[in-house]
Design a protein around this motif. Structure first.
Motif, short mmCIF file in Angstrom:
data_model
loop_
_atom_site.label_atom_id
_atom_site.label_comp_id
_atom_site.label_asym_id
_atom_site.label_seq_id
_atom_site.Cartn_x
_atom_site.Cartn_y
_atom_site.Cartn_z
N ILE A 3 37.36 40.76 39.22
CA ILE A 3 35.91 40.79 39.38
C ILE A 3 35.53 40.26 40.76
O ILE A 3 34.70 40.83 41.46
N THR B 240 30.38 41.32 41.55
CA THR B 240 29.73 41.06 40.27
C THR B 240 28.94 42.26 39.74
O THR B 240 28.53 42.26 38.58
N ASP B 241 28.77 43.28 40.55
CA ASP B 241 28.10 44.49 40.10
C ASP B 241 29.12 45.62 39.83
O ASP B 241 28.74 46.77 39.61
N SER B 242 30.40 45.29 39.82
CA SER B 242 31.46 46.29 39.61
C SER B 242 31.48 46.75 38.15
O SER B 242 30.88 46.13 37.27
N VAL B 243 32.20 47.83 37.93
CA VAL B 243 32.37 48.36 36.58
C VAL B 243 32.99 47.30 35.67
O VAL B 243 32.55 47.10 34.55
N ALA C 286 33.04 43.94 36.00
CA ALA C 286 32.11 42.83 35.75
C ALA C 286 31.04 43.23 34.74
O ALA C 286 30.71 42.46 33.83
N THR C 287 30.55 44.44 34.87
CA THR C 287 29.54 44.94 33.93
C THR C 287 30.13 45.05 32.53
O THR C 287 29.51 44.67 31.54
N ALA C 288 31.35 45.58 32.44
CA ALA C 288 31.98 45.78 31.13
C ALA C 288 32.27 44.46 30.43
O ALA C 288 32.01 44.32 29.23
N GLY D 35 30.94 41.45 31.06
CA GLY D 35 29.76 40.61 30.86
C GLY D 35 30.12 39.14 30.84
O GLY D 35 30.83 38.65 31.72
N ARG E 36 34.54 47.44 25.51
CA ARG E 36 33.50 47.22 26.52
C ARG E 36 33.84 48.00 27.79
O ARG E 36 32.96 48.58 28.42
N THR F 118 31.74 51.27 29.28
CA THR F 118 31.19 51.22 30.65
C THR F 118 31.70 52.38 31.48
O THR F 118 30.96 53.00 32.25
#
Length: 191
Positions: free
Chosen positions: A126, A131-134, A136-138, A140, A183, A187
């Motif tokens: 990450i 922090t806006d990567s796939v 990081a999003t997945a 959470g 997750r 994503t």
């Protein structure tokens, strides 16, 4: 390093670990059902170890699908399979039954350290991708990962009192991770 290189390395290491683990299974001396009874803890330990390695491999594969590359920090998580192999080897060799409580606690550390290494790997990936990567999003807040680390850590002192209770806690965590981390799939596919 490309993520393909890391995947190939982990696939090779995990294949070797599974092969080495099966070599620890011994054929009973007698061909009677009673001769199998002493092997039950060893077989259960092997099955759980095999499941853990499979879970690690499967979730590692999913983790790598959500990234583009691997930097130096991401390599730390690759040590987890080696830790699992050492701990499982010791457990299969009877350390889990030893009268020395510290040794019993040590052999249950493998999945705990592997879980921590996996968590570190996810955080390092990450950090490398943002922090806006796939990824990081997945992930959470990664409650599932944090619960696993805490449960494994709790199993270590629990093993000093009862190996069976620690084993039960490990089975609960294995059940939690048996299905690959959806997750990441959700994503990636946008569903």
């Amino acid at each position: 390093m490309t993520k393909g290189r890391m995947e190939a390395f982990s696939d090779g290491v995990l294949a070797i670990i599974i092969t080495i683990m099966v070599l620890e299974l011994k054929v009973p001396h007698d061909a009677t059902p009673n001769a199998l009874i002493p092997l039950i803890p060893v077989v259960l330990s092997y099955v759980l170890s095999f499941v853990f390695v499979g879970i690690y491999w499967n979730n590692h594969h999913h983790l790598l699908q959500a990234i583009r590359h691997v930097d130096g920090g991401g390599s730390v998580g690759e040590l987890a399979p080696a830790v699992l192999a050492v701990a499982d080897s010791l457990r299969h060799r009877g350390w889990a039954k030893t009268s020395l409580p510290p040794a019993r606690g040590f052999v249950w550390c493998g999945p705990s350290v592997a879980s921590i290494a996996y968590y570190i790997l996810a955080r390092a990936l990450i950090a490398a991708h943002g922090t806006d990567s796939v990824l990081a999003t997945a992930l959470g807040r990664d409650v599932k990962g944090k619960v696993s680390v805490v449960a494994y850590a709790a199993a270590i002192p629990l093993a000093l009192a009862s190996s069976w209770l620690a084993f039960g806690l490990f089975v609960l965590v294995a059940i939690m991770w048996l299905v690959p981390d959806r997750r990441i799939e959700k994503t990636l596919t946008g569903t």
